[in-house]
Design an enzyme around this catalytic site. Structure first.
Site, PDB file in Angstrom:
ATOM      1  N   ASP A 117     -42.896  25.336  26.094  1.00  0.00           N
ATOM      2  CA  ASP A 117     -42.458  25.946  27.365  1.00  0.00           C
ATOM      3  C   ASP A 117     -43.602  26.609  28.122  1.00  0.00           C
ATOM      4  OD1 ASP A 117     -39.873  25.099  27.365  1.00  0.00           O
ATOM      5  OD2 ASP A 117     -39.039  26.953  26.520  1.00  0.00           O
ATOM      6  N   HIS A 119     -37.957  33.858  20.400  1.00  0.00           N
ATOM      7  CA  HIS A 119     -38.968  33.072  21.107  1.00  0.00           C
ATOM      8  C   HIS A 119     -40.161  33.924  21.544  1.00  0.00           C
ATOM      9  CE1 HIS A 119     -35.580  30.431  21.000  1.00  0.00           C
ATOM     10  NE2 HIS A 119     -36.150  29.466  21.682  1.00  0.00           N
ATOM     11  N   GLU A 129     -30.137  39.634  32.993  1.00  0.00           N
ATOM     12  CA  GLU A 129     -30.585  40.468  31.875  1.00  0.00           C
ATOM     13  C   GLU A 129     -30.523  41.967  32.187  1.00  0.00           C
ATOM     14  OE1 GLU A 129     -32.343  37.931  33.185  1.00  0.00           O
ATOM     15  OE2 GLU A 129     -32.260  36.403  31.625  1.00  0.00           O
ATOM     16  N   PHE A 133     -37.650  37.996  28.447  1.00  0.00           N
ATOM     17  CA  PHE A 133     -36.550  38.520  29.277  1.00  0.00           C
ATOM     18  C   PHE A 133     -35.912  39.759  28.657  1.00  0.00           C
ATOM     19  CE2 PHE A 133     -36.209  33.693  29.679  1.00  0.00           C
ATOM     20  CZ  PHE A 133     -37.246  33.648  30.587  1.00  0.00           C
TER      21      PHE A 133
END
Lengths: 281, 317
Positions: free
Chosen positions: B120, B112, B61, B86
């Site tokens: 998660d 997300h 990233e 991220f």
């Protein structure tokens, strides 16, 4: 093509500029700057094709990215003496309301700077982005970048090194200032870089070594060889072996002058070793 | 009170994917970068139809963000895609130096976000990203509420010259804003008219605010629901005009109450005319595994929590 003597005179003046900038504000990074005086001179006086009518996009020009932004004194001196802004402006280095910030930035619109740098490890990724845009734009000019060797301890570099080879970014020449010194000591003492050539090659790069990175003729020759190696499917790296503090005897071969300014007496001594050539700012 | 119809549940990330694909056709300068989450970010259509402008960077990233900054040099408009965690915390320094301080025209698109990522768990459920991004000088911060608005926002930010953080999510949620409604950065959308309380909501909490408003109306309380899709720059005029009428406010967001929308609204109020405010937000905590609905209930960011907050703030008027 300027003669070697003219280029060396340019280098000597750049050294004076570095020393005087840093001395005036009692801060800045002379060691790495002095070590790269020949490299910057070669790039801007001999190798790169660019316009001093600065545009951010730099379309159809070679573009340079400085990743180790702390060597701003050499960058500013060479930009000014290559015509990007008046040399008198070197007087404002690191002062309030200056375009010549401690580390280079686009924020104050200084011609010649296209990205902020200082926090290490980001410049290679930026250079790859520029290179990919050049490919999309069918712009055949090149992207040059400079990185400290200690800077390669930052993990992001290796993301970029992996990306460049995997994606055949072959319009970039990344130079590592291989002086083997960093703030806390030698790179071997701090965190060994191991065999840099083997590492770059293992990642799929074409690697050139310049043994005397403070010999202007060798630097130009190395850059020309690197240029000839572009466009062949591999990114190109130059390991440029330089001496930190080069040209000032008491600053050489040590990390002591990484980020320290000379005193009045030290400045006088250093300037005596580098007599005025093109004229001080 | 104006009623809103859920036209069928859809995920906001698919709105991003649809908007990006439309940009692919309409704007040749738009490029997309992704860090190994093409399917999750719904970038497949762009990738398939514009492969030369799609850059797969792998799980890297930091390289993606700085590369995106570089790609603006030469005139491209890069859209980066990965999870919100991220997209922000992991790459804060890259965004700060290469994008925000350098003033680069990069669109950081983050899916997300928040608790509704679900199973998660907390490693992926960032609840701090709005705060991180709004603190960066020059950064525009947008959190859209449904599919239609996310699509419209994606298209709109390409027209704006400057760094943008666009936050959306994973679950399928009500799609209720009008299709093809023009998205204006920094301009709040007033959804209902009311006299008793102002509910300022962002992201997935906007629909929850509407549900709460319906329940409140049954008890004779009218709420003015404002969809504040842009956290920065904040539409101060819309907030102050509504609160001048209702004299109290509830803010609602899928984010930590430290650093989020609520604090921005509180600053606007204290700088002008202070009124009582209640915060529907996570309270300085990490999330955990669970379904989105379970998590929203447990961490008190659903319509019941909004209703409760309204009843509380009304007593403080």
């Amino acid at each position: 093509m300027p003669q070697t003597q003219q280029l060396n005179d340019f280098v000597t003046q750049v050294r004076r500029d570095i020393l005087r900038q840093v001395h005036q504000v009692n801060s800045g990074h002379p060691g790495g700057s002095l070590g790269c005086a020949e490299f910057f001179t070669a790039l801007y006086q001999e190798v790169m094709e660019y316009s001093t009518k600065f545009t951010m996009d730099g379309n159809n020009e070679d573009i340079f990215v400085l990743s180790n932004g702390h060597i701003s004194p050499v960058f500013y001196s060479v930009l000014a003496r290559s015509g990007f802004f008046p040399v008198e402006e070197l007087n404002t280095f690191r002062k309030l309301n200056s375009r010549l910030q401690g580390h280079p930035t686009t924020h104050e619109n200084l011609p010649g700077v296209r990205i902020a740098s200082g926090s290490l490890g980001q410049g290679l990724s930026v250079a790859l982005g520029i290179a990919q845009t050049k490919k999309l734009n069918k712009d055949t000019k090149l992207v040059y970048s400079l990185h400290g060797d200690g800077e390669l301890q930052e993990g992001q570099n290796w993301e970029a090194i992996m990306y460049a080879a995997a994606n055949n970014v072959d319009n970039i020449i990344a130079t590592v200032d291989y002086n083997q010194q960093q703030i806390d000591g030698s790179t071997d003492d701090v965190l060994s870089l191991g065999n840099l050539k083997a590492k770059f090659e293992a990642f799929g790069w074409h690697v050139l070594e310049v043994e005397k990175g403070n010999d202007i003729t060798q630097v130009i020759e190395g850059l020309k060889q690197a240029k000839a190696a572009t466009g062949k499917g591999k990114p190109v790296c130059i390991l440029l072996k330089t001496v930190m503090g080069n040209g000032v005897d008491f600053m050489m071969h040590t990390h002591e002058w990484h980020g320290k300014a000379p005193s009045d007496e030290q400045l006088e001594n250093a300037l005596t070793q580098n007599p005025e050539t093109l004229g001080d700012y | 009170m104006k009623k809103y119809q859920d036209t069928g549940k859809k995920d906001t990330r698919s709105g991003f994917g649809a908007g990006l694909e439309e940009l692919g056709k309409s704007n040749p300068n738009v490029v997309a970068l992704c860090a190994d989450l093409t399917g999750s970010l719904k970038m497949d259509a762009f990738k398939k139809n514009h492969p030369e402008r799609f850059f797969q960077v792998g799980i890297a990233e930091a390289n993606m963000i700085s590369m995106a900054a570089g790609m603006t040099i030469g005139g491209k408009i890069p859209f980066t895609g990965t999870f919100a965690n991220f997209s922000t915390g992991r790459v804060y320094d890259q965004i700060r130096q290469s994008v925000a301080y350098s003033g680069k025209n990069v669109k950081i698109c983050a899916s997300h976000a928040g608790l509704t990522l679900g199973e998660d768990g907390a490693t992926h459920q960032i609840l701090e990203d709005l705060g991180l991004m709004k603190m960066l000088p020059g950064m525009t911060v947008i959190n859209t509420c449904d599919y239609n608005q996310t699509k419209a926002a994606t298209i709109a930010i390409a027209e704006y010259d400057g760094p943008v953080y666009l936050r959306f999510g994973r679950p399928k949620v009500a799609n209720f804003t009008p299709e093809n409604q023009k998205f204006e950065i920094g301009k709040a959308v007033q959804l209902t008219e009311g006299n008793d309380v102002t509910i300022i909501a962002t992201g997935h909490l906007v629909w929850e605010a509407l549900l709460a408003a319906e329940k409140l109306e049954e008890n004779g309380i009218t709420a003015e629901v404002i969809n504040i899709h842009t956290i920065k720059p904040l539409d101060k005029e819309a907030i102050l005009a509504s609160v001048a009428k209702t004299k109290c406010v509830v803010t609602a967001e899928e984010h930590n109450y430290l650093g989020g929308l609520g604090e921005s609204v509180a600053r606007v109020l204290t700088e002008n005319t202070p009124y009582p405010q209640e915060f529907v937000a996570t309270k300085d905590t990490f999330g955990e595994s669970g379904t989105p609905a379970q998590l929203m209930e447990k961490y008190e960011i659903d319509h019941n929590a909004i209703e409760k907050a309204v009843n509380k703030v009304l007593k403080r008027k």
